[in-house]
Enzyme design. Sequence first.
Site, PDB file in Angstrom:
ATOM      1  CE  LYS A 117      -9.228   3.404   3.654  1.00 28.58           C
ATOM      2  NZ  LYS A 117      -9.324   4.525   3.207  1.00 28.58           N
ATOM      3  CG  HIS A 135      -1.134   1.352   0.780  1.00 27.29           C
ATOM      4  ND1 HIS A 135      -3.253   1.694   0.591  1.00 27.29           N
ATOM      5  CD2 HIS A 135      -1.539   2.104   2.266  1.00 27.29           C
ATOM      6  CE1 HIS A 135      -3.799   3.003   0.776  1.00 27.29           C
ATOM      7  NE2 HIS A 135      -3.012   3.331   1.912  1.00 27.29           N
ATOM      8  NE  ARG A 194     -10.137  10.819  10.516  1.00 29.48           N
ATOM      9  CZ  ARG A 194      -9.498  10.116   9.722  1.00 29.48           C
ATOM     10  NH1 ARG A 194      -9.612   8.857   9.182  1.00 29.48           N
ATOM     11  NH2 ARG A 194      -8.191  10.414   9.464  1.00 29.48           N
ATOM     12  CB  SER A 211      -8.784   5.882   8.085  1.00 35.97           C
ATOM     13  OG  SER A 211      -8.743   5.749   6.399  1.00 35.97           O
ATOM     14  CG  ASP A 223     -12.398   4.093   5.812  1.00 39.04           C
ATOM     15  OD1 ASP A 223     -11.550   5.165   7.256  1.00 39.04           O
ATOM     16  OD2 ASP A 223     -12.023   4.351   5.437  1.00 39.04           O
TER      17      ASP A 223
HETATM   18  N1  URA Z   1      -6.280   7.697   3.830  1.00 35.62           N
HETATM   19  C1  URA Z   1      -7.043   6.969   4.280  1.00 35.62           C
HETATM   20  O1  URA Z   1      -7.620   6.129   3.714  1.00 35.62           O
HETATM   21  N2  URA Z   1      -7.264   7.658   5.619  1.00 35.62           N
HETATM   22  C2  URA Z   1      -7.262   8.642   6.115  1.00 35.62           C
HETATM   23  O2  URA Z   1      -7.603   8.920   7.098  1.00 35.62           O
HETATM   24  C3  URA Z   1      -5.711   9.632   5.209  1.00 35.62           C
HETATM   25  C4  URA Z   1      -5.826   9.173   4.298  1.00 35.62           C
END
Ligand code: URA
Length: 433
Positions: A187, A82, A168, A183, A161
């Site tokens: 994923k 990632h 947020r 976050s 998320d």
């Molecule tokens: N990328 C994400 O997937 N989540 C965040 O909170 C910030 C950047």
Amino acid sequence: MRMVDLIVKKQQGKELSKEEIRFVVEGYTAGKIPDYQVSAFAMAIYFKDMSDQERMELTMAIAESGDQIDLSAIEGVKVDKHSTGGVGDTTTLILAPLVASTGVPVAKMSGRGLGHTGGTIDKLESIPGFQVEISEERFIELVNQNKVAVVGQTTDITPADKKLYALRDVTGTVDSLPLIASSIMSKKLASGADAIVLDVKVGAGAFMKTAEAAEELAHAMVKIGNLAGCQTMAIISDMSQPLGRAVGNALEVQEAIETLKGNGPSDLEELCLELGSQMVYLGGKAEDLDSAKALLKEKLANGEALEKFKQFVAAQGGDPHVADYYTLMPQAAYTHEVVAEADGYVMNIVADHIGVAAMLLGAGRATKESEIDLAAGLMINKKVGETVKKGESLVTLYANQSTFNEAEKMVLEAYTIGAEQIKPTLIHQTITE
Ligand code: URA
Ligand code: CA
């Protein structure tokens, strides 16, 4: 349990239990806890932080809030990579076949997303015939057969998320380390990998602008992954200038193929070897990072990585001849050279401006509905540290429209040319625990 008590507990800086964190995430996902209470909760986290254990529990609760992808039918250690995102990041297109050529399975689900260029999935669509929509059964079959497949993300993972991120965004709580780390990691953990390699970008073109912030994020994510029982490593890499030379979809596919042939830009190749070594090591195909890197270099030199690319493309319906005939991919009708206005060294290239220039040419999506022009983009002819003479080309622009004014202005704004020769550092750190 009452939500207000948990808000106050976090506000006082106390540690929340697994059950308490689950109560919040599950209640919010199910619509039982209102936005205003979760806003206050996120703000309490923003100010009081979370322990490593809390961060891991939050991540797992979010990961389990929706569908989870089951890759257990794929043999071997599935290692996912990632990147926190940057400009012209072509690494996945190279790493997928390169790592697969060592026998480590690469089962990649990728997004389209918004941005300066398309996502990996868009880029692959530059290859005639390439299918990104493949059934889960076929996907697993292909990885077992060839060790590599890349498909579009269709499953609805981590609904918590999506909801939390939107909240947020409007409550001033995006910039919170435990919230960012959970976050991203939620994923990844919901995507079924056995091990994770993270590329945390730092610099003007990245989400994390300073070395300290990037280091903190990398450590936080590595801790979460390892506490969750998923071996995780990270690299902190430079995104003060764009990576490689190509920014655009078909242009990046071409750059990836060149890199697989051993002719890629040195920074792109170096980063791929670093990330790839971690993937191969975690995948159990090398004793240590050094022998993993030696193995990858061998696969590049003996042509096996390129062969794997062709096999991967053909298996998904694409024309493998693109590897030899780049003109099989979309070509721009017009090009335009952006030339230097002075002699000197390139001292800086603001990655973000270059990204915006590529998007103005049509390479990216401004909104979810925008169409991508796969042929559009740009090639960086002069990178940081290189000498340039007045009138020499800094960047070549590619578009299907003949007006280049706005993109040209962005490119010129991105460049600083001066008297000092700078040698940029590409890999800032390798974090293994
Ligand atoms: N990328 C994400 O997937 N989540 C965040 O909170 C910030 C950047
Ligand atoms: Ca690139």
